[in-house]
Design a protein around this motif. Structure first.
Motif, PDB file in Angstrom:
ATOM      1  N   LEU A 235      -4.205   8.761  -2.935  1.00  0.00           N
ATOM      2  CA  LEU A 235      -4.405  10.155  -3.318  1.00  0.00           C
ATOM      3  C   LEU A 235      -5.866  10.582  -3.148  1.00  0.00           C
ATOM      4  O   LEU A 235      -6.143  11.697  -2.694  1.00  0.00           O
ATOM      5  CB  LEU A 235      -3.928  10.385  -4.752  1.00  0.00           C
ATOM      6  N   GLU A 236      -6.812   9.716  -3.480  1.00  0.00           N
ATOM      7  CA  GLU A 236      -8.222  10.038  -3.254  1.00  0.00           C
ATOM      8  C   GLU A 236      -8.506  10.162  -1.755  1.00  0.00           C
ATOM      9  O   GLU A 236      -9.241  11.058  -1.323  1.00  0.00           O
ATOM     10  CB  GLU A 236      -9.132   8.983  -3.886  1.00  0.00           C
ATOM     11  N   ASN A 237      -7.914   9.275  -0.959  1.00  0.00           N
ATOM     12  CA  ASN A 237      -8.136   9.309   0.490  1.00  0.00           C
ATOM     13  C   ASN A 237      -7.540  10.563   1.126  1.00  0.00           C
ATOM     14  O   ASN A 237      -8.124  11.117   2.052  1.00  0.00           O
ATOM     15  CB  ASN A 237      -7.574   8.051   1.139  1.00  0.00           C
ATOM     16  N   ILE A 238      -6.372  11.022   0.638  1.00  0.00           N
ATOM     17  CA  ILE A 238      -5.787  12.234   1.222  1.00  0.00           C
ATOM     18  C   ILE A 238      -6.621  13.452   0.845  1.00  0.00           C
ATOM     19  O   ILE A 238      -6.758  14.386   1.632  1.00  0.00           O
ATOM     20  CB  ILE A 238      -4.284  12.400   0.885  1.00  0.00           C
TER      21      ILE A 238
ATOM     22  N   ILE B  62      -2.867  12.908   7.332  1.00  0.00           N
ATOM     23  CA  ILE B  62      -2.227  11.732   6.747  1.00  0.00           C
ATOM     24  C   ILE B  62      -3.314  10.725   6.379  1.00  0.00           C
ATOM     25  O   ILE B  62      -4.324  10.614   7.078  1.00  0.00           O
ATOM     26  CB  ILE B  62      -1.248  11.091   7.759  1.00  0.00           C
ATOM     27  N   SER B  63      -3.102  10.000   5.302  1.00  0.00           N
ATOM     28  CA  SER B  63      -4.031   8.948   4.910  1.00  0.00           C
ATOM     29  C   SER B  63      -3.249   7.815   4.259  1.00  0.00           C
ATOM     30  O   SER B  63      -2.019   7.868   4.199  1.00  0.00           O
ATOM     31  CB  SER B  63      -5.093   9.498   3.964  1.00  0.00           C
ATOM     32  N   GLU B  64      -3.964   6.815   3.770  1.00  0.00           N
ATOM     33  CA  GLU B  64      -3.311   5.680   3.131  1.00  0.00           C
ATOM     34  C   GLU B  64      -4.264   5.024   2.154  1.00  0.00           C
ATOM     35  O   GLU B  64      -5.454   5.357   2.114  1.00  0.00           O
ATOM     36  CB  GLU B  64      -2.842   4.667   4.167  1.00  0.00           C
ATOM     37  N   GLY B  65      -3.744   4.107   1.380  1.00  0.00           N
ATOM     38  CA  GLY B  65      -4.566   3.361   0.438  1.00  0.00           C
ATOM     39  C   GLY B  65      -3.804   2.159  -0.088  1.00  0.00           C
ATOM     40  O   GLY B  65      -2.573   2.120  -0.016  1.00  0.00           O
ATOM     41  N   GLU B  66      -4.522   1.214  -0.628  1.00  0.00           N
ATOM     42  CA  GLU B  66      -3.897   0.013  -1.185  1.00  0.00           C
ATOM     43  C   GLU B  66      -3.120   0.345  -2.453  1.00  0.00           C
ATOM     44  O   GLU B  66      -2.097  -0.261  -2.736  1.00  0.00           O
ATOM     45  CB  GLU B  66      -4.951  -1.047  -1.482  1.00  0.00           C
TER      46      GLU B  66
ATOM     47  N   GLY C 200       0.813  -1.206   0.000  1.00  0.00           N
ATOM     48  CA  GLY C 200       0.000   0.000   0.000  1.00  0.00           C
ATOM     49  C   GLY C 200       0.848   1.258   0.000  1.00  0.00           C
ATOM     50  O   GLY C 200       2.081   1.212  -0.126  1.00  0.00           O
ATOM     51  N   TYR C 201       0.169   2.390   0.148  1.00  0.00           N
ATOM     52  CA  TYR C 201       0.817   3.698   0.103  1.00  0.00           C
ATOM     53  C   TYR C 201       0.323   4.560   1.251  1.00  0.00           C
ATOM     54  O   TYR C 201      -0.823   4.434   1.690  1.00  0.00           O
ATOM     55  CB  TYR C 201       0.470   4.420  -1.204  1.00  0.00           C
TER      56      TYR C 201
END
Length: 72
Positions: free
Chosen positions: A40-43, A30-34, A18-19
């Motif tokens: 980028l959408e989550n941030i 701060i956010s994250e995603g698979e 993930g990222y």
């Protein structure tokens, strides 16, 4: 139409997969995603939430700033 704000995002690939994404202009945002795209959408969503919770921060972002990169 409201003026769009620009943000600087640090995007990192995580060892465990993930990222992670961190917004430099908004401390603690701060956010994250698979995937890269999901992170980028989550941030973006995290930034919107941050600015809703702290609307005064949006005004500070309109002030002139300088981005400087140093090597230590």
């Amino acid at each position: 139409m409201a003026r769009k704000l620009r943000f600087t995002i640090i995007l990192r690939r995580e060892e465990e997969g993930g990222y992670s994404a961190q917004c430099l202009e908004l401390p603690g945002c701060i956010s994250e995603g698979e995937t890269r795209e999901e992170a980028l959408e989550n941030i973006k969503e995290a930034i919107r939430g941050y600015l809703e919770a702290f609307p005064e921060e949006a005004e500070k972002l309109k002030e002139e700033k300088e981005l400087v990169e140093i090597v230590v």
